[in-house]
Design a protein around this motif. Structure first.
Motif, PDB file in Angstrom:
ATOM      1  N   VAL B  68       0.849  -1.194   0.000  1.00 56.92           N
ATOM      2  CA  VAL B  68       0.000   0.000   0.000  1.00 56.92           C
ATOM      3  C   VAL B  68       0.887   1.248   0.000  1.00 56.92           C
ATOM      4  O   VAL B  68       0.662   2.210  -0.744  1.00 56.92           O
ATOM      5  CB  VAL B  68      -0.942   0.002   1.228  1.00 56.92           C
ATOM      6  CG1 VAL B  68      -1.817   1.244   1.245  1.00 56.92           C
ATOM      7  CG2 VAL B  68      -1.806  -1.250   1.237  1.00 56.92           C
ATOM      8  N   GLU B  69       1.949   1.173   0.823  1.00 57.67           N
ATOM      9  CA  GLU B  69       2.879   2.293   0.931  1.00 57.67           C
ATOM     10  C   GLU B  69       3.625   2.511  -0.381  1.00 57.67           C
ATOM     11  O   GLU B  69       3.769   3.653  -0.852  1.00 57.67           O
ATOM     12  CB  GLU B  69       3.871   1.953   2.047  1.00 57.67           C
ATOM     13  CG  GLU B  69       4.366   3.141   2.825  1.00 57.67           C
ATOM     14  CD  GLU B  69       5.338   2.672   3.910  1.00 57.67           C
ATOM     15  OE1 GLU B  69       4.894   1.921   4.800  1.00 57.67           O
ATOM     16  OE2 GLU B  69       6.524   3.043   3.832  1.00 57.67           O
ATOM     17  N   ALA B  70       4.096   1.414  -0.972  1.00 60.12           N
ATOM     18  CA  ALA B  70       4.858   1.523  -2.224  1.00 60.12           C
ATOM     19  C   ALA B  70       3.984   2.095  -3.334  1.00 60.12           C
ATOM     20  O   ALA B  70       4.432   2.944  -4.126  1.00 60.12           O
ATOM     21  CB  ALA B  70       5.389   0.154  -2.630  1.00 60.12           C
ATOM     22  N   CYS B  71       2.739   1.651  -3.374  1.00 59.68           N
ATOM     23  CA  CYS B  71       1.810   2.138  -4.394  1.00 59.68           C
ATOM     24  C   CYS B  71       1.602   3.640  -4.222  1.00 59.68           C
ATOM     25  O   CYS B  71       1.615   4.410  -5.182  1.00 59.68           O
ATOM     26  CB  CYS B  71       0.478   1.408  -4.281  1.00 59.68           C
ATOM     27  SG  CYS B  71      -0.782   2.040  -5.399  1.00 59.68           S
ATOM     28  N   ASP B  72       1.448   4.039  -2.967  1.00 58.35           N
ATOM     29  CA  ASP B  72       1.231   5.444  -2.641  1.00 58.35           C
ATOM     30  C   ASP B  72       2.412   6.285  -3.111  1.00 58.35           C
ATOM     31  O   ASP B  72       2.252   7.336  -3.745  1.00 58.35           O
ATOM     32  CB  ASP B  72       1.064   5.539  -1.119  1.00 58.35           C
ATOM     33  CG  ASP B  72       0.412   6.831  -0.692  1.00 58.35           C
ATOM     34  OD1 ASP B  72      -0.120   7.512  -1.585  1.00 58.35           O
ATOM     35  OD2 ASP B  72       0.440   7.146   0.499  1.00 58.35           O
ATOM     36  N   THR B  73       3.632   5.797  -2.823  1.00 55.31           N
ATOM     37  CA  THR B  73       4.837   6.535  -3.203  1.00 55.31           C
ATOM     38  C   THR B  73       5.005   6.561  -4.717  1.00 55.31           C
ATOM     39  O   THR B  73       5.290   7.601  -5.308  1.00 55.31           O
ATOM     40  CB  THR B  73       6.076   5.847  -2.577  1.00 55.31           C
ATOM     41  OG1 THR B  73       5.802   5.631  -1.199  1.00 55.31           O
ATOM     42  CG2 THR B  73       7.312   6.705  -2.733  1.00 55.31           C
ATOM     43  N   GLU B  74       4.795   5.404  -5.336  1.00 60.35           N
ATOM     44  CA  GLU B  74       5.024   5.284  -6.775  1.00 60.35           C
ATOM     45  C   GLU B  74       4.016   6.104  -7.576  1.00 60.35           C
ATOM     46  O   GLU B  74       4.359   6.748  -8.555  1.00 60.35           O
ATOM     47  CB  GLU B  74       4.921   3.807  -7.179  1.00 60.35           C
ATOM     48  CG  GLU B  74       5.114   3.538  -8.663  1.00 60.35           C
ATOM     49  CD  GLU B  74       6.557   3.730  -9.102  1.00 60.35           C
ATOM     50  OE1 GLU B  74       7.472   3.528  -8.289  1.00 60.35           O
ATOM     51  OE2 GLU B  74       6.770   4.117 -10.281  1.00 60.35           O
ATOM     52  N   ASN B  75       2.770   6.073  -7.129  1.00 61.04           N
ATOM     53  CA  ASN B  75       1.712   6.680  -7.948  1.00 61.04           C
ATOM     54  C   ASN B  75       1.135   7.965  -7.371  1.00 61.04           C
ATOM     55  O   ASN B  75       0.198   8.525  -7.936  1.00 61.04           O
ATOM     56  CB  ASN B  75       0.578   5.668  -8.149  1.00 61.04           C
ATOM     57  CG  ASN B  75       1.052   4.432  -8.884  1.00 61.04           C
ATOM     58  OD1 ASN B  75       1.493   4.528 -10.022  1.00 61.04           O
ATOM     59  ND2 ASN B  75       0.994   3.283  -8.236  1.00 61.04           N
ATOM     60  N   LYS B  76       1.697   8.424  -6.273  1.00 58.92           N
ATOM     61  CA  LYS B  76       1.236   9.664  -5.626  1.00 58.92           C
ATOM     62  C   LYS B  76      -0.285   9.669  -5.481  1.00 58.92           C
ATOM     63  O   LYS B  76      -0.986  10.546  -5.975  1.00 58.92           O
ATOM     64  CB  LYS B  76       1.699  10.882  -6.417  1.00 58.92           C
ATOM     65  CG  LYS B  76       3.208  10.983  -6.455  1.00 58.92           C
ATOM     66  CD  LYS B  76       3.686  12.102  -7.356  1.00 58.92           C
ATOM     67  CE  LYS B  76       5.187  12.068  -7.529  1.00 58.92           C
ATOM     68  NZ  LYS B  76       5.687  10.837  -8.241  1.00 58.92           N
ATOM     69  N   VAL B  77      -0.765   8.633  -4.801  1.00 60.80           N
ATOM     70  CA  VAL B  77      -2.217   8.471  -4.632  1.00 60.80           C
ATOM     71  C   VAL B  77      -2.739   9.558  -3.684  1.00 60.80           C
ATOM     72  O   VAL B  77      -2.165   9.761  -2.617  1.00 60.80           O
ATOM     73  CB  VAL B  77      -2.529   7.069  -4.060  1.00 60.80           C
ATOM     74  CG1 VAL B  77      -4.027   6.870  -3.926  1.00 60.80           C
ATOM     75  CG2 VAL B  77      -1.930   5.989  -4.952  1.00 60.80           C
ATOM     76  N   HIS B 193       3.343   2.189 -16.267  1.00 62.50           N
ATOM     77  CA  HIS B 193       4.557   2.925 -16.612  1.00 62.50           C
ATOM     78  C   HIS B 193       5.809   2.129 -16.282  1.00 62.50           C
ATOM     79  O   HIS B 193       6.832   2.287 -16.918  1.00 62.50           O
ATOM     80  CB  HIS B 193       4.566   4.283 -15.898  1.00 62.50           C
ATOM     81  CG  HIS B 193       4.530   4.166 -14.407  1.00 62.50           C
ATOM     82  ND1 HIS B 193       3.413   3.731 -13.720  1.00 62.50           N
ATOM     83  CD2 HIS B 193       5.470   4.412 -13.465  1.00 62.50           C
ATOM     84  CE1 HIS B 193       3.687   3.720 -12.417  1.00 62.50           C
ATOM     85  NE2 HIS B 193       4.933   4.127 -12.241  1.00 62.50           N
ATOM     86  N   ARG B 194       5.752   1.283 -15.285  1.00 62.12           N
ATOM     87  CA  ARG B 194       6.898   0.435 -14.927  1.00 62.12           C
ATOM     88  C   ARG B 194       6.936  -0.809 -15.807  1.00 62.12           C
ATOM     89  O   ARG B 194       7.989  -1.189 -16.316  1.00 62.12           O
ATOM     90  CB  ARG B 194       6.792   0.023 -13.456  1.00 62.12           C
ATOM     91  CG  ARG B 194       7.033   1.146 -12.455  1.00 62.12           C
ATOM     92  CD  ARG B 194       6.740   0.688 -11.033  1.00 62.12           C
ATOM     93  NE  ARG B 194       7.553  -0.459 -10.645  1.00 62.12           N
ATOM     94  CZ  ARG B 194       8.777  -0.364 -10.124  1.00 62.12           C
ATOM     95  NH1 ARG B 194       9.299   0.822  -9.896  1.00 62.12           N
ATOM     96  NH2 ARG B 194       9.466  -1.446  -9.826  1.00 62.12           N
ATOM     97  N   VAL B 195       5.761  -1.434 -15.979  1.00 57.58           N
ATOM     98  CA  VAL B 195       5.714  -2.684 -16.748  1.00 57.58           C
ATOM     99  C   VAL B 195       6.182  -2.446 -18.184  1.00 57.58           C
ATOM    100  O   VAL B 195       6.901  -3.259 -18.768  1.00 57.58           O
ATOM    101  CB  VAL B 195       4.286  -3.279 -16.714  1.00 57.58           C
ATOM    102  CG1 VAL B 195       4.186  -4.507 -17.609  1.00 57.58           C
ATOM    103  CG2 VAL B 195       3.890  -3.612 -15.292  1.00 57.58           C
ATOM    104  N   SER B 196       5.818  -1.292 -18.745  1.00 61.35           N
ATOM    105  CA  SER B 196       6.217  -1.018 -20.133  1.00 61.35           C
ATOM    106  C   SER B 196       7.727  -0.794 -20.246  1.00 61.35           C
ATOM    107  O   SER B 196       8.273  -0.798 -21.330  1.00 61.35           O
ATOM    108  CB  SER B 196       5.449   0.192 -20.675  1.00 61.35           C
ATOM    109  OG  SER B 196       5.661   1.300 -19.848  1.00 61.35           O
ATOM    110  N   LYS B 197       8.416  -0.630 -19.109  1.00 62.73           N
ATOM    111  CA  LYS B 197       9.888  -0.534 -19.136  1.00 62.73           C
ATOM    112  C   LYS B 197      10.523  -1.854 -18.712  1.00 62.73           C
ATOM    113  O   LYS B 197      11.720  -1.906 -18.425  1.00 62.73           O
ATOM    114  CB  LYS B 197      10.348   0.567 -18.180  1.00 62.73           C
ATOM    115  CG  LYS B 197      10.063   1.964 -18.676  1.00 62.73           C
ATOM    116  CD  LYS B 197      10.561   2.965 -17.652  1.00 62.73           C
ATOM    117  CE  LYS B 197       9.977   4.326 -17.933  1.00 62.73           C
ATOM    118  NZ  LYS B 197       9.724   5.048 -16.688  1.00 62.73           N
TER     119      LYS B 197
END
Lengths: 394, 256
Positions: B68-77, B193-197
């Motif tokens: 949950v934290e990583a998602c928040d940081t990665e995607n600025k939820v 955006h990550r998967v496409s890289k």
């Protein structure tokens, strides 16, 4: 009481925010008034209900006034209102909502053409009897067509009847569509029923008739003009009939869920006995459906003096107007209060001054009446009353 | 001698030109080769590309909330909304207690007294967008701003969304939310955006137990493909017929 064995009230984290606000409550309310008013004018034009001839124009103008503001709550609600026209330019046809732009705009065009045909002779007469800027404006409204000979007027009347005829399915589409938007959401147990478009249609018809009754009574009373009692009594016959249909359909939806005792009832029962108990069970069902049904039944079935008829019929009509507003609220909010977790309910709080709050809703709801008032000053809405500016009877 | 030098120079220039041409040409070829190795969709070859799916192994989730934290940081939820969350189910004879780790940063509160002692079983259930093949949100979007992208992603075009909220109503899983800052619909993208890289979604990367896995169903070596073939998985709310691409292993019956 909580559903599915829940020990605590649990809803998904994203559900804390109610996405469809009061704007989505008043949007179907206003479109319902459009459709309902139009039905009354068409009852006269298409189905030749003689009693309604005297209010056919009034009903048409009322439909137009409500129609002008039907899209406003949606625009206020959109996160990106400047992209509203995407719905015209790139409609995604698998979505029922994508037809909104076309249905709404075509209906408004139909309404305007019909009104233009009805008022064309009046525009021509005014263009001939005024001067200066006024003359220019009236002339512009004639669209350059000046024939008023009997043959031309006969064609006008045929076109009016045709448009009134096409307008009925169109008005039904405009509003049945709103019911479809809710009824087809399978993720929402309080919305998902094929009865929804029919319920919305019937409630539209009753809200339109009842609103016309109240408006007519108020305006005649204010203008100190006689009431057309035959028309009003006939109007209440129709209101009672449609209200019975409406309440039966609304009841059927819940009775079905109750009797089936399926997954829907598991979450709907606590909703109705909990958060919606006041606005649905007491408000919409017991008081605002029950009382008008009884009052209308009484004035329709029994000999009632004109004086008492006016009081009781208007009380019943006010009840119906509110019943439909409550119904819109209970559908739109009720559905969103049920958590998709199946184990809890969210909360709704009225906000007064928010962008989509109570004050905005009241302003939008008042706008059609202000527009009607302005139009009634310049257009002859009743046969026996000239526009109020002239102050004389014709 | 002079002629020879001249010839030598010409040959050198020719070689140089050839070399440059080869270098210029090799760029796209190398990219093409790389893209072929990544199995990107290609209209010309009829290759539909990868067929991504997500596996949640309920038995492995320890409820740490890193995802949950990583998602928040990665995607600025935006605060108050989540793209992914973890539910805690505690089931007793008397009923079900549920709470969730969302992005308020507070984690889970202690269980009510006596609940843990009476628990028949307890589990953590990670939730995220199911990237349904038959997605109700895609169907109801009036302008086509939400769409099924190649690879199995359900995405939102932020420049086309009108913010009507119909998709939020239509989603049976409550994964969508109205982004108050951007004024449009928002949800988990499986970190497109990550998967496409060539990277993994942020939540998968940080999961310490491998409870979250992401991969190509059409790649036989992928663990996700193995789970898919095992046919031992479940989806949330199968009665909604959304053809979810998130496969749950060991999903308890009580989970909605």
């Amino acid at each position: 009481m909580l559903p599915n064995g829940a020990l605590n009230n649990f809803y998904f984290p994203n559900e804390a925010y109610i996405e469809w606000s009061l704007m989505i409550v008043i949007y179907p309310y206003i479109t319902g008034l459009v459709a309902g008013s139009f039905v009354v004018s068409s009852l006269s034009h298409v189905f030749k209900v003689q009693e309604f001839k005297s209010v056919a124009r009034f009903a048409l103008i009322a439909a137009f006034c409500f129609g002008l503001f039907a899209g406003v709550p949606l625009l206020v609600h959109l996160g990106q209102p400047q992209r509203a026209f995407n719905i015209f330019f790139t409609p995604h046809t698998s979505s029922a909502m994508s037809i909104f732009g076309y249905v709404y705009s075509s209906y408004m065009i139909l309404l305007m053409v019909e009104i233009w045909l009805v008022y064309r002779p009046f525009f021509i007469e005014k263009a001939g009897s005024t001067r200066g800027v006024q003359r220019f404006l009236w002339k512009a409204l004639t669209l350059g067509v000046a024939e008023t000979n009997p043959a031309a007027l006969r064609i006008d009347q045929k076109l009016i009847n045709l448009l009134a005829g096409i307008g009925i399915p169109w008005a039904f589409l405009l509003h049945g569509y709103v019911g479809f938007i809710f009824g087809s959401v399978k993720a929402n147990p309080w919305w998902a029923t094929p009865l929804q478009p029919l319920i919305f249609l019937m409630s539209a018809v009753v809200s339109g008739i009842a609103m016309l009754m109240v408006m007519y009574s108020v305006f005649r009373w204010r203008a100190r003009l006689p009431y057309d009692m035959r028309m009003m009594r006939r109007l209440m016959d129709y209101l009672w009939g449609f209200l019975i249909l409406d309440v039966v359909l609304e009841g059927l939806e819940v009775v079905y869920m109750f009797y089936e005792h399926g997954s829907h009832w598991a979450v709907v029962e606590p909703l109705l006995s909990g958060p919606l108990f006041g606005s649905y069970v007491i408000g919409q069902l017991l008081i605002l459906s029950g009382l008008p049904l009884l009052l209308l039944g009484y004035v329709v079935l029994f000999q009632v003096s004109d004086r008492w008829f006016l009081r009781l019929a208007n009380l019943a009509s006010l009840g119906v107007v509110l019943q439909v507003l409550f119904m819109r609220f209970n559908v739109v909010m009720g559905g969103q209060l049920i958590s998709k977790s199946g184990r809890g309910y969210t909360d709704f709080h009225f906000e007064w001054f928010a962008k989509e709050g109570v004050v905005t809703a009241l302003i939008i709801l008042a706008a059609p009446f202000v527009t009607y008032y302005v139009l009634s000053r310049v257009l002859p809405i009743f046969d026996d009353a000239a526009p109020a500016t002239s102050g004389t009877r014709t | 001698m002079a002629q020879a030098t001249c010839k030598g120079r010409r040959a050198f220039l020719q070689d140089l030109a050839l070399g440059a041409a080869a270098l210029v040409a090799s760029g796209p070829i190398a990219i093409l080769a790389a893209s072929r190795s990544r199995n990107w969709p290609n209209v010309a070859t009829g290759n539909k590309g990868p067929d991504y799916a997500f596996v949640v192994d309920v038995g492995k989730c320890i409820g740490c909330g890193y995802c949950v934290e990583a998602c928040d940081t990665e995607n600025k939820v935006p605060k108050g909304s989540v793209r992914t969350w973890v539910e805690r189910y505690v089931v007793t004879k008397h009923g079900v207690h549920i709470d969730a780790i969302d992005n308020d940063g507070k984690g889970l509160e202690p269980l009510p007294a006596g609940l843990a002692e009476n628990a028949e079983w307890a589990a953590f259930i990670p939730k995220l967008c199911n990237h349904c093949e038959n997605a109700p949100c895609v169907q109801v979007c009036p302008v086509g701003a939400t769409f099924n992208a190649p690879g199995g992603f359900v995405l939102i075009d932020p420049k086309h969304c009108i913010g009507c909220g119909y998709c939020i109503q239509a989603c049976p899983y409550g994964v969508r939310f109205f982004d108050q800052e951007k004024r449009i619909a928002n949800k988990c993208t499986w970190c497109y955006h990550r998967v496409s890289k060539g990277l993994q979604p942020a939540c998968v990367t940080v999961c310490p137990t491998g409870a979250r896995q992401f991969g190509d169903r059409s790649d036989p070596a992928s663990p996700v493909a193995q789970v898919y073939r095992s046919d031992n998985w479940h989806t949330l709310k199968p009665e909604m017929h959304t053809d979810s691409r998130v496969m749950y292993l060991g999903l308890p019956r009580e989970v909605i």
